[in-house]
Structures are given as C-alpha cells and as structure tokens.
Scaffold this motif. Structure first.
Motif, PDB file in Angstrom:
ATOM      1  N   ASP A 139      38.688 147.408  46.393  1.00  0.00           N
ATOM      2  CA  ASP A 139      39.639 147.765  47.402  1.00  0.00           C
ATOM      3  C   ASP A 139      40.627 147.057  47.133  1.00  0.00           C
ATOM      4  OD1 ASP A 139      40.986 147.649  49.588  1.00  0.00           O
ATOM      5  OD2 ASP A 139      39.276 148.097  51.075  1.00  0.00           O
ATOM      6  N   LYS A 140      41.658 147.710  46.639  1.00  0.00           N
ATOM      7  CA  LYS A 140      42.946 146.915  45.999  1.00  0.00           C
ATOM      8  C   LYS A 140      43.689 145.890  47.511  1.00  0.00           C
ATOM      9  CE  LYS A 140      44.685 149.776  42.409  1.00  0.00           C
ATOM     10  NZ  LYS A 140      43.825 150.783  42.447  1.00  0.00           N
ATOM     11  N   GLU A 141      43.588 146.433  48.464  1.00  0.00           N
ATOM     12  CA  GLU A 141      44.126 145.836  49.731  1.00  0.00           C
ATOM     13  C   GLU A 141      43.335 144.605  49.915  1.00  0.00           C
ATOM     14  OE1 GLU A 141      45.089 147.908  53.329  1.00  0.00           O
ATOM     15  OE2 GLU A 141      46.130 149.409  52.447  1.00  0.00           O
ATOM     16  N   LEU A 142      42.030 144.877  50.001  1.00  0.00           N
ATOM     17  CA  LEU A 142      41.222 143.706  50.340  1.00  0.00           C
ATOM     18  C   LEU A 142      41.340 142.674  49.339  1.00  0.00           C
ATOM     19  CD1 LEU A 142      38.822 142.605  51.943  1.00  0.00           C
ATOM     20  CD2 LEU A 142      37.163 143.896  50.755  1.00  0.00           C
ATOM     21  N   TYR A 143      41.471 142.963  47.943  1.00  0.00           N
ATOM     22  CA  TYR A 143      41.598 142.295  46.673  1.00  0.00           C
ATOM     23  C   TYR A 143      42.666 141.285  47.025  1.00  0.00           C
ATOM     24  CZ  TYR A 143      41.267 140.253  42.347  1.00  0.00           C
ATOM     25  OH  TYR A 143      41.368 139.184  41.191  1.00  0.00           O
ATOM     26  N   LYS A 144      43.788 141.859  47.336  1.00  0.00           N
ATOM     27  CA  LYS A 144      44.978 141.299  47.655  1.00  0.00           C
ATOM     28  C   LYS A 144      45.036 140.179  48.666  1.00  0.00           C
ATOM     29  CE  LYS A 144      49.018 140.750  46.457  1.00  0.00           C
ATOM     30  NZ  LYS A 144      49.186 140.238  44.805  1.00  0.00           N
TER      31      LYS A 144
ATOM     32  N   GLU B 150      47.424 135.518  45.096  1.00  0.00           N
ATOM     33  CA  GLU B 150      48.205 135.099  43.767  1.00  0.00           C
ATOM     34  C   GLU B 150      47.777 135.965  42.720  1.00  0.00           C
ATOM     35  OE1 GLU B 150      47.552 130.912  43.743  1.00  0.00           O
ATOM     36  OE2 GLU B 150      48.078 130.578  45.672  1.00  0.00           O
ATOM     37  N   MET B 151      46.700 136.710  42.734  1.00  0.00           N
ATOM     38  CA  MET B 151      46.208 137.242  41.747  1.00  0.00           C
ATOM     39  C   MET B 151      46.491 138.810  41.565  1.00  0.00           C
ATOM     40  SD  MET B 151      42.428 135.358  41.599  1.00  0.00           S
ATOM     41  CE  MET B 151      41.809 135.892  40.091  1.00  0.00           C
ATOM     42  N   SER B 152      46.213 139.541  40.443  1.00  0.00           N
ATOM     43  CA  SER B 152      46.641 140.698  40.331  1.00  0.00           C
ATOM     44  C   SER B 152      45.471 141.710  39.960  1.00  0.00           C
ATOM     45  CB  SER B 152      47.877 141.009  39.241  1.00  0.00           C
ATOM     46  OG  SER B 152      47.357 142.155  38.782  1.00  0.00           O
ATOM     47  N   HIS B 153      45.063 142.710  40.823  1.00  0.00           N
ATOM     48  CA  HIS B 153      43.802 143.381  40.604  1.00  0.00           C
ATOM     49  C   HIS B 153      43.989 144.117  39.343  1.00  0.00           C
ATOM     50  CE1 HIS B 153      41.093 146.769  41.808  1.00  0.00           C
ATOM     51  NE2 HIS B 153      40.424 145.710  42.370  1.00  0.00           N
ATOM     52  N   GLU B 154      45.153 144.406  38.939  1.00  0.00           N
ATOM     53  CA  GLU B 154      45.548 145.376  37.919  1.00  0.00           C
ATOM     54  C   GLU B 154      45.322 144.270  36.491  1.00  0.00           C
ATOM     55  OE1 GLU B 154      49.619 146.324  37.865  1.00  0.00           O
ATOM     56  OE2 GLU B 154      49.462 147.708  36.014  1.00  0.00           O
TER      57      GLU B 154
ATOM     58  N   GLN C 152      42.511 128.993  40.457  1.00  0.00           N
ATOM     59  CA  GLN C 152      42.438 130.075  41.201  1.00  0.00           C
ATOM     60  C   GLN C 152      42.271 129.472  42.644  1.00  0.00           C
ATOM     61  OE1 GLN C 152      44.412 132.455  40.405  1.00  0.00           O
ATOM     62  NE2 GLN C 152      43.875 133.235  38.550  1.00  0.00           N
ATOM     63  N   ASN C 153      42.352 130.561  43.768  1.00  0.00           N
ATOM     64  CA  ASN C 153      42.135 130.157  45.048  1.00  0.00           C
ATOM     65  C   ASN C 153      41.724 131.163  45.854  1.00  0.00           C
ATOM     66  OD1 ASN C 153      42.975 127.842  46.507  1.00  0.00           O
ATOM     67  ND2 ASN C 153      44.886 128.150  46.690  1.00  0.00           N
ATOM     68  N   CYS C 154      40.560 131.778  45.173  1.00  0.00           N
ATOM     69  CA  CYS C 154      39.987 132.877  45.742  1.00  0.00           C
ATOM     70  C   CYS C 154      39.373 132.466  47.083  1.00  0.00           C
ATOM     71  CB  CYS C 154      38.775 133.367  45.011  1.00  0.00           C
ATOM     72  SG  CYS C 154      39.093 133.793  43.290  1.00  0.00           S
ATOM     73  N   PHE C 155      39.501 133.178  48.097  1.00  0.00           N
ATOM     74  CA  PHE C 155      39.409 132.813  49.870  1.00  0.00           C
ATOM     75  C   PHE C 155      37.816 132.688  50.108  1.00  0.00           C
ATOM     76  CE2 PHE C 155      43.331 134.251  52.433  1.00  0.00           C
ATOM     77  CZ  PHE C 155      44.100 133.463  51.509  1.00  0.00           C
ATOM     78  N   TYR C 156      36.954 132.992  49.178  1.00  0.00           N
ATOM     79  CA  TYR C 156      35.584 132.950  49.518  1.00  0.00           C
ATOM     80  C   TYR C 156      34.952 131.785  48.801  1.00  0.00           C
ATOM     81  CZ  TYR C 156      36.207 135.946  45.516  1.00  0.00           C
ATOM     82  OH  TYR C 156      36.815 136.433  44.449  1.00  0.00           O
ATOM     83  N   CYS C 157      35.562 131.116  47.744  1.00  0.00           N
ATOM     84  CA  CYS C 157      34.851 130.298  46.659  1.00  0.00           C
ATOM     85  C   CYS C 157      34.950 128.668  47.302  1.00  0.00           C
ATOM     86  CB  CYS C 157      35.215 130.730  45.349  1.00  0.00           C
ATOM     87  SG  CYS C 157      34.460 129.713  44.064  1.00  0.00           S
ATOM     88  N   GLY C 158      33.985 128.101  46.923  1.00  0.00           N
ATOM     89  CA  GLY C 158      34.104 126.660  46.946  1.00  0.00           C
ATOM     90  C   GLY C 158      34.757 125.875  46.141  1.00  0.00           C
ATOM     91  N   LEU C 159      34.914 126.472  44.948  1.00  0.00           N
ATOM     92  CA  LEU C 159      35.799 125.852  43.685  1.00  0.00           C
ATOM     93  C   LEU C 159      37.267 126.061  43.706  1.00  0.00           C
ATOM     94  CD1 LEU C 159      33.403 126.509  40.620  1.00  0.00           C
ATOM     95  CD2 LEU C 159      33.061 124.915  42.737  1.00  0.00           C
ATOM     96  N   ARG C 160      37.360 126.559  44.663  1.00  0.00           N
ATOM     97  CA  ARG C 160      39.185 127.182  44.813  1.00  0.00           C
ATOM     98  C   ARG C 160      40.231 125.816  44.690  1.00  0.00           C
ATOM     99  NH1 ARG C 160      41.522 127.512  49.854  1.00  0.00           N
ATOM    100  NH2 ARG C 160      42.456 129.607  49.140  1.00  0.00           N
TER     101      ARG C 160
END
Ligand code: SAM
Ligand code: SF4
Ligand code: FES
Length: 348
Positions: free
Chosen positions: A165-170, A175-179, A66-74
């Motif tokens: 917050d779905k928009e913030l999550y997006k 590339e991930m789905s909140h749902e 995964q590529n989460c915008f906050y995480c150093g392991l991305r």
C-alpha cells in the motif's frame, strides 16, 4: 463442499491461484482457519517436504540511518545502546555456529554505510569459506554494492516490501521511496540472488485488500522466500500506542502465501513466537519450512531490539539450536543438512 470459503481453499490448494477478491474473502472469514492451515501444511509437505532449514541469524549492528515508524532501531531512537560488531567477531560467531552444524547464515543489520564496502566484502568472503550459504538482510543499497556482495559470496537477500500500500508506506517511511524498494528487489533478482521479501501484518490503517495485494506482489516479483510477521509496537517508535498485529492474521497470510507459491521457502518468524509461545511450531504446521535461530552471542541479542518481548535474548546459540531442534523433531520433521536453496518444482 459446504462453504464458499472451503471451496476457495480447495481451489488454492489445487490450482495455486486466487484473485484479490478471493484472497480477501479467506482473510475476512475466520470460521474455518484450521482448514486453511491444514491445506497449507499439505502443500508444504508435497512441495518442500518434511525437512526444516535452520538459518543462523547474526544481528551484527543495530545502527540505522532510516527512521521506519515501527522499528526500535530507527535513527531517532536515542534510548538504545548502539553497537557495531568488529568483522572478526562476526566471522567468529559464524565459525562457531558452523561448527554446530549451520549451513546458512542470515547477516542482518540496520541500514547505512556503517561498514566500508571492503569490510563487508571481507566479512562475506571469510564466512563463505566456512562452506555455507549466506543471506544478507541489510536494506537498500546501490546495484554496484549488491553486485559486489554477490561476487564476494552472498547467495540470498532479504528485503521486505513491508506493505504494498503505497500511501501507507509513505506514512510509515516519509523519507523513503516505495518505488526504490521495488527497484532494489528487482535488482536483487536480476543479479541472481535468491530473493526474499515479505510484509508486516497489522500496521495501523492496513486493510485486508492491501494484504491480498501483498500476497499477489510476492507472486508477481517471483520471490524465493517470504517472511511474514505481525507488527509489534515498540515504546521507542512513533507507532508505540498502536494495536499489536494479530498472530492469527499473520498465520493466515503466511498460509495463503504457501498455497499460492508452493515451492518457496517460508520462515516461521521470531515475531510470531513473540506473540504466541508456540508461534513457530504453529507456523511450521501451517505452511512454514524454515526457522532462523539467533546465533548472535551475549548482550547484543537484547540490544537488537526491534520490538519488546523478543525471544531468546538471554539464551546462547547452543541452547537455541537444541531447543528448536527438539521442537522440530517433536513434530516428526527433520533438520535439513544442506544449504536450503529453493528447489524449484513443477507446479501442478
Ligand atoms: N534494516 C533492514 C531492513 O529494514 O530491511 C533489515 C533489518 S530490519 C530490523 C528487519 C525487519 O524487521 C524489517 O523488514 C521489519 O519488517 C521488521 N520489524 C521492524 N520493526 C518491527 C516491529 N516493530 N514489529 C515487527 N517487525 C518489525
Ligand atoms: Fe532501520 Fe530496518 Fe528498522 Fe527500518 S526496519 S529502522 S531500515 S533496521
Ligand atoms: Fe532460543 Fe528456544 S530457540 S530458547
């Protein structure tokens, strides 16, 4: 009664219910934070007692797809030395930590299929033989995988929603789905895991309204464990130049969570201690009843770098156990000797 905020805290302490506007009011007002923290501490004592549960954290791989915008392991962080521990090493870390008295382990890693399913099942079943409870924190999986881990001996699963917050999550996970994340949590719950979720505090553009939604979401999903931590910018992730989340706000979200979900397990998170040298002790006095000391050994502690300033990177499991035990006992609290499952209470 001399302030509307105090009345809301009183209401939450006694009814364990607040609506969204009421939560926002408490979050927006910092004048009587101490009263909020004291109320959460009383509710903690009444419903989960004075024992603190220690969960030994094993950070067994820092590879992630995964590529989460906050995480150093991305995935796109190339400035990180990746590691993936051999099954026997992971089992050995658990074996040693069990000999120091740990009754629960949290196995955490980046997401992806870096271990074959059979390997994961082997690790889980071997650790389970140590007569401990097992928590997994390995991200989004298929129902079949979650089911197989459960059958192999996993008891709990941690999957933070991060934000409702779905928009913030997006924005933070294009590339991930909140749902899908919510569906994973529902599946985890359905399969009979103790279900843990939680959120990051202080993400860019995150509002107090969305934090109130997060707390109400924890209640709605029927969470057994909630981990709340401040966002800490990592220099190797896209949010590197953003502001660090507020320790105080994270503490307030945690305390309100305790008031509304009185009998769940709530950790004093490592990220809180990163921002405040006494962060875990303060959290334990503001609603928390769990600590997750690191039982990973050697260089891997530093390589599992979600954010800078991570605590305990040069310490050993033995040192951390005695350090945290001292802090907990100094509070007049005791270390639990059991598995630390949620003990459901009648809410009154
Ligand atoms: N990969 C799994 C997942 O994402 O669920 C488990 C491991 S992940 C590193 C565990 C948690 O670390 C995430 O849920 C996230 O909230 C937190 N985290 C990641 N980067 C962070 C940061 N920069 N500041 C604070 N917490 C962070
Ligand atoms: Fe991977 Fe978890 Fe970090 Fe996201 S938060 S990049 S899934 S380790
Ligand atoms: Fe690791 Fe205190 S818990 S040094």
């Amino acid at each position: 009664m001399n302030s509307p905020i105090l009345e809301l805290i009183y209401k939450a302490e006694n009814t364990h219910n607040l609506n969204k506007d009421e939560i926002v009011c408490i979050l927006a007002n910092d004048e009587i934070n101490e009263k909020l923290f004291n109320a959460a501490d009383r509710v903690r004592e009444k419903y989960v007692g004075n024992e603190v549960h220690l969960r030994g954290l094993i950070e067994f791989s820092n590879f992630c797809t995964q590529n989460c915008f906050y995480c150093g392991l991305r995935r796109d962080n190339k400035n990180i030395q990746r590691y993936k521990l051999e099954p026997e090493i992971i089992i050995n870390f658990a074996r040693k930590a069990a000999s120091y008295g740990y009754k629960t382990f949290v196995m955490q890693s980046g997401e992806g299929n870096f271990y074959k399913l059979e390997e994961m099942l082997y690790i889980i079943s071997k650790i389970k033989k140590l007569n401990v409870a097992i928590t997994l924190s390995i991200g989004e999986k298929t129902e079949e995988e979650y089911k197989a881990y459960k059958e192999a001996g996993a008891d709990r699963f941690l999957l933070r929603i991060e934000t409702t917050d779905k928009e913030l999550y997006k924005k933070l996970h294009p590339e991930m789905s909140h749902e899908n994340r919510i569906n994973c949590l529902k599946t985890i719950k359905k399969l009979g895991y103790e279900t843990g979720t939680g959120c990051l505090i202080g993400l860019p553009d995150q509002t107090l309204e969305s934090l109130a939604d997060d707390i109400l979401f924890f209640k709605e999903i029927g969470a057994d464990m909630i981990g709340v931590g401040p966002f800490i910018p990592n220099e190797e992730a896209p949010l590197s130049d953003e502001k660090t989340g507020s320790f105080e706000l994270a503490l307030k979200v945690m305390a309100i969570t305790r008031l509304l979900l009185p009998d769940i397990n709530i950790p004093a998170t490592t990220a809180m201690e990163t921002l405040n040298a006494e962060g875990r002790v303060i959290a334990l006095k503001s609603g928390a009843n769990v600590v997750m000391p690191n039982v990973t050994e050697g260089e891997y502690r530093a390589l599992y770098k979600l954010y800078p300033g991570k605590i305990c990177i040069n310490d050993t499991p033995v040192h951390c156990k005695s350090c945290i035990t001292g802090k907990i006992e100094a509070l007049g609290r005791t270390i639990s000797k059991d598995y630390g499952f949620r003990n459901r209470k009648q809410i009154k």
